[in-house]
Design an enzyme around this catalytic site. Sequence first.
Site, mmCIF file in Angstrom:
data_model
loop_
_atom_site.group_PDB
_atom_site.id
_atom_site.type_symbol
_atom_site.label_atom_id
_atom_site.label_comp_id
_atom_site.label_asym_id
_atom_site.label_seq_id
_atom_site.Cartn_x
_atom_site.Cartn_y
_atom_site.Cartn_z
ATOM 1 N NE ARG A 1 -20.703 -5.904 1.143
ATOM 2 C CZ ARG A 1 -19.377 -6.012 1.102
ATOM 3 N NH1 ARG A 1 -18.751 -6.838 1.938
ATOM 4 N NH2 ARG A 1 -18.686 -5.298 0.233
ATOM 5 C CE LYS B 1 -4.497 4.920 5.956
ATOM 6 N NZ LYS B 1 -5.084 5.221 4.628
ATOM 7 N NE ARG C 1 -11.810 -7.610 -3.504
ATOM 8 C CZ ARG C 1 -11.229 -6.768 -2.642
ATOM 9 N NH1 ARG C 1 -9.909 -6.753 -2.535
ATOM 10 N NH2 ARG C 1 -11.946 -5.955 -1.920
ATOM 11 C CD GLU D 1 -6.603 -0.360 0.684
ATOM 12 O OE1 GLU D 1 -6.955 -1.538 0.697
ATOM 13 O OE2 GLU D 1 -6.048 0.197 1.663
ATOM 14 C CE LYS E 1 -3.286 -2.877 0.047
ATOM 15 N NZ LYS E 1 -3.918 -3.225 -1.222
ATOM 16 N N GLY F 1 -7.863 -1.904 6.932
ATOM 17 C CA GLY F 1 -7.889 -1.308 8.266
ATOM 18 C C GLY F 1 -7.085 -2.028 9.337
ATOM 19 C CB VAL G 1 -18.794 -7.793 -2.111
ATOM 20 C CG1 VAL G 1 -20.214 -8.091 -1.638
ATOM 21 C CG2 VAL G 1 -17.792 -8.758 -1.476
ATOM 22 C CG ASN H 1 -9.837 -3.059 -3.335
ATOM 23 O OD1 ASN H 1 -8.918 -3.176 -2.529
ATOM 24 N ND2 ASN H 1 -10.902 -2.324 -3.086
HETATM 25 C C1 MV4 Z 1 -7.849 6.607 6.122
HETATM 26 C C2 MV4 Z 1 -8.863 7.267 6.835
HETATM 27 C C3 MV4 Z 1 -8.695 8.593 7.141
HETATM 28 N N1 MV4 Z 1 -7.555 9.220 6.783
HETATM 29 N N2 MV4 Z 1 -6.746 7.287 5.784
HETATM 30 C C4 MV4 Z 1 -9.621 2.198 6.457
HETATM 31 C C5 MV4 Z 1 -9.290 0.969 5.682
HETATM 32 C C6 MV4 Z 1 -8.142 1.316 4.801
HETATM 33 N N3 MV4 Z 1 -8.427 0.877 3.463
HETATM 34 C C7 MV4 Z 1 -8.008 2.790 4.870
HETATM 35 N N4 MV4 Z 1 -8.949 3.288 5.840
HETATM 36 C C8 MV4 Z 1 -8.999 4.591 6.170
HETATM 37 N N5 MV4 Z 1 -7.922 5.332 5.800
HETATM 38 C C9 MV4 Z 1 -6.612 8.557 6.130
HETATM 39 N N6 MV4 Z 1 -5.490 9.195 5.807
HETATM 40 C C10 MV4 Z 1 -10.001 6.540 7.184
HETATM 41 C C11 MV4 Z 1 -10.066 5.193 6.867
HETATM 42 C C12 MV4 Z 1 -11.268 4.535 7.306
HETATM 43 C C13 MV4 Z 1 -12.156 4.012 6.407
HETATM 44 C C14 MV4 Z 1 -11.923 4.051 5.047
HETATM 45 C C15 MV4 Z 1 -12.825 3.521 4.169
HETATM 46 C C16 MV4 Z 1 -13.990 2.928 4.642
HETATM 47 C C17 MV4 Z 1 -14.229 2.873 5.968
HETATM 48 C C18 MV4 Z 1 -13.330 3.402 6.874
HETATM 49 C C19 MV4 Z 1 -13.595 3.351 8.237
HETATM 50 C C20 MV4 Z 1 -12.707 3.857 9.114
HETATM 51 C C21 MV4 Z 1 -11.536 4.444 8.649
#
Ligand code: MV4
Length: 449
Positions: A338, A158, A292, A288, A116, A165, A295, A290
């Site tokens: 879902r 991260k 693939r 990011e 990532k 997450g 869902v 994905n």
């Molecule tokens: C973040 C964010 C806020 N700021 N990055 C959660 C999963 C991962 N794919 C990235 N995620 C997040 N990154 C920054 N810089 C908040 C989340 C996040 C989130 C993102 C997408 C869908 C649901 C979420 C729930 C909590 C936090």
Amino acid sequence: MFEKVLIANRGEIACRIIRACRELGLSTVAIYSEADRDALHVRLADEAYCVGPGPSARSYLNIPNIMSAAILAGVDAIHPGYGYLSEQAHFAEICETHGIKFIGPAPHSIEQMGDKAAARETVRKAGVPVLPGTPGPVSTEEEAVEAAEEIGFPVLIKAAAGGGGKGMRIARDRAELGKALVLSRSEAESAFGSPHVYLEKLLEQPRHIEIQVLADEFGNVIHLGERECSIQRRHQKLVEEALSPAVTPTLREKMGEAAIRAAAAVGYANAGTVEFLVDGSGNFYFLEMNTRIQVEHPVTEAVTGVDLVKEQILIAMGKPLAWRQEDIVWRGHAIEFRINAEDPERNFMPSPGRITLLHPPGGPGVRFDSGAYSGSVIPPFYDPMFAKLIVHGKDRGEAIARARAALRELVVEGIKTNVAFHLRVLDDEEFQQGRLSTDFIERRRLLSA
Ligand code: MV4
């Protein structure tokens, strides 16, 4: 051209892929675990091979057994679905080595998006907006402090190998940083076998909006618009819609163009999804990609009329995209729910067991994708999602009305489900106004029934 495809998955997505193959005149080979002998996907396929015991690690993730089935059956291609082996570059490579086409992007594309931190840097260089953050992993606390002060608090730590997450930690100030770093690194190590973490500026109360892309093996890339995926709990999406009530045609075009750039930056071919965070002012930032089918792909199918799984297979067969960007037009509004085997009274714990009665809803604009039937068993080993309800209407209001009617018509007996939760979402005033963000469920207290 392929003649025979193995579906390396189970449940509703295996059924969905079998249907697409059948429509294309391809014969289908299912795989199943000992717990899935009587599963719907096994009955729908032309042939089926048992690949191991119930636990996924010994069956749906068992590469030697799956490859043995593929070779024995003489398949031309393998569709991995989502989850399981779908984003393992190593598996895509093994398929290639055996002269079997992996229905998905090339191993190098999967690999580049799998890290990532590296993916963030790759797309940033291609002109895709990212949040302020570190270009690579940080290891020492001193390094982290220096980076965080440059970025500005609050920051998110991260996992580089992560996604979804896991290993993510917030540091609101310098005092919180040391502990958060240690926790994030150890969680990343145990979840992904790599302690590498990077920092990014925290965006508060964002929307999670993703763009569907399709790319062929000749370098043509198009986007099919966005899906709003903000309604989730513990990084598990529950409701998704297309299009997003927050995205204007101008923003769609900008995000679509950014998603195309991200895909092109890794030489992407096949279907993919580029995830973004969107703030209240319509600024968007790459999260990011994905690599693939997802869902929630049916909501995009509903509003564009494009069969994404069929396109995946045609792309893998080496056909050029049948759609130009100008051909993609969006009609109406679609929402997916879902349906999980979960007990709302036990904090939404998985509730496996036998479905004694299943009556799927119907009518105009109603699609029910399911891996279950009356009498089928939901094993304890897998994801609790056993069906998806997708509704389509001329506008969001009609989609909501159809969703209500369909969820009330749906009958599932023998197990607990989250259907009542979905009805509460539909009744929520802010949901109806399209006022969504990733903390929607807590904000609206939708879990306290
Ligand atoms: C973040 C964010 C806020 N700021 N990055 C959660 C999963 C991962 N794919 C990235 N995620 C997040 N990154 C920054 N810089 C908040 C989340 C996040 C989130 C993102 C997408 C869908 C649901 C979420 C729930 C909590 C936090």
